[in-house]
Design an enzyme around this catalytic site. Structure first.
Site, PDB file in Angstrom:
ATOM      1  N   SER A 274       0.840  -1.201   0.000  1.00 57.15           N
ATOM      2  CA  SER A 274       0.000   0.000   0.000  1.00 57.15           C
ATOM      3  C   SER A 274       0.883   1.262   0.000  1.00 57.15           C
ATOM      4  O   SER A 274       1.601   1.509  -0.958  1.00 57.15           O
ATOM      5  CB  SER A 274      -0.961  -0.055   1.190  1.00 57.15           C
ATOM      6  OG  SER A 274      -1.987   0.888   1.068  1.00 57.15           O
TER       7      SER A 274
ATOM      8  N   ASN B  44      -0.562  -4.465  -3.433  1.00 51.72           N
ATOM      9  CA  ASN B  44      -1.749  -3.629  -3.254  1.00 51.72           C
ATOM     10  C   ASN B  44      -1.400  -2.151  -3.389  1.00 51.72           C
ATOM     11  O   ASN B  44      -1.704  -1.328  -2.529  1.00 51.72           O
ATOM     12  CB  ASN B  44      -2.400  -3.921  -1.904  1.00 51.72           C
ATOM     13  CG  ASN B  44      -2.794  -5.378  -1.759  1.00 51.72           C
ATOM     14  OD1 ASN B  44      -1.985  -6.187  -1.306  1.00 51.72           O
ATOM     15  ND2 ASN B  44      -4.010  -5.716  -2.156  1.00 51.72           N
TER      16      ASN B  44
ATOM     17  N   HIS C 185      -7.440  -6.071   0.193  1.00 51.24           N
ATOM     18  CA  HIS C 185      -6.261  -5.225   0.344  1.00 51.24           C
ATOM     19  C   HIS C 185      -5.161  -5.840   1.200  1.00 51.24           C
ATOM     20  O   HIS C 185      -3.984  -5.566   0.969  1.00 51.24           O
ATOM     21  CB  HIS C 185      -6.678  -3.879   0.945  1.00 51.24           C
ATOM     22  CG  HIS C 185      -5.648  -2.806   0.818  1.00 51.24           C
ATOM     23  ND1 HIS C 185      -5.215  -2.314  -0.405  1.00 51.24           N
ATOM     24  CD2 HIS C 185      -4.933  -2.126   1.752  1.00 51.24           C
ATOM     25  CE1 HIS C 185      -4.313  -1.372  -0.213  1.00 51.24           C
ATOM     26  NE2 HIS C 185      -4.109  -1.248   1.084  1.00 51.24           N
TER      27      HIS C 185
END
Length: 265
Positions: free
Chosen positions: A95, A119, A240
């Site tokens: 992320s 992700n 996620h």
């Protein structure tokens, strides 16, 4: 995934190091801490020197100044590599950590042996950009929503799982000012290094959950198409937090990535 005992660099970054061999640096996402990589550390330390790091202002790492953008986080990673005397390393990020890893791959040259983005976001469309910038503004103003991100990350049917409870605990305990700074950098950073992938000659893995509504499969494929040695992998049925919800699959994918021959620029 109990709280790990950390080492600290002279510049205030906290990390845990396990195993030996070729170095692999792991960078978590906004609101998390280095323990989020526990399943990967437990497996990959058998073959590599695995270094999981607390992002600035998270866990026990010193925060960056308020308002720091993505470039400051990438600079922080470079300083961390310097502090550990790592002339060359594999880097994987999740992320926000993926944005940092991507920025490092685009700017650090041969210092990055291989890069993996889990992700990651890439060139959000106008609707997604508006939504994430609005969330960043609310967090800056002190309005922190815990359950909204968890719903996006896991889906409604995962609330009873242990990884959901752990993730909620980490997100609830993060320093609010540092969280606001990191989230703003995450919200505005999806295009910062987006034009750099064509220069990245090392093996580049782009992994996401097939059901991730924000770090979408289309984003992963677009980055893979832009990188000369990039490839995308999707994990069906996950969102996620794939490294926690599908750890065995992720570990196998990362092991295969780490086995790929390094490219020379």
């Amino acid at each position: 995934m109990d709280t790990a005992r950390r080492s600290h660099t002279k510049n205030g970054t906290a990390y845990v190091e396990q195993g030996s061999g070729e170095p692999l640096v792991l960078i978590h996402g906004v609101g998390m801490r280095l323990e989020a990589w526990a399943p990967q550390m437990a497996t990959l330390r058998r073959s590599h020197r695995v270094i999981s790091v607390d992002m600035p202002g998270h866990g026990e790492s010193r925060a960056l100044p308020e308002g720091s953008g993505l470039q400051a986080f990438v600079d922080w990673l470079g300083l961390f590599l310097d502090d550990l005397a790592l002339d060359r390393a594999n880097v994987a990020g999740h992320s926000m950590g993926a944005l940092i890893a991507g920025g490092a791959a685009a700017t650090f040259g041969n210092r990055i042996s291989r890069v993996a983005l889990l992700n990651a976001v890439y060139r959000r469309d106008p609707l997604a950009r508006t939504a994430v910038m609005e969330r960043a503004g609310k967090i800056h103003d002190g309005e922190v929503d815990i359950d909204g991100p968890l719903l996006r990350w896991f889906g409604a049917d995962a609330q009873g799982s242990e990884v959901y409870r752990l993730t909620r605990r980490w997100l609830s305990s993060v320093d609010r000012a540092a969280y606001a700074t990191a989230y703003a950098a995450f919200a505005g950073g999806d295009a910062t290094y987006a034009d750099g992938w064509q220069k990245v000659r090392c093996p580049a893995l782009f992994l996401t959950g097939a059901d991730d509504p924000n770090s979408t499969p289309a984003m992963a494929q677009a980055m893979a198409d832009a990188a000369p040695h990039g490839y995308a992998v999707l994990i069906a049925g996950h969102r996620h937090m794939v490294n926690l919800t599908a750890p065995d699959e992720v570990n196998t994918i990362l092991a295969n990535w780490l086995a790929k021959p390094e490219e020379t620029r």
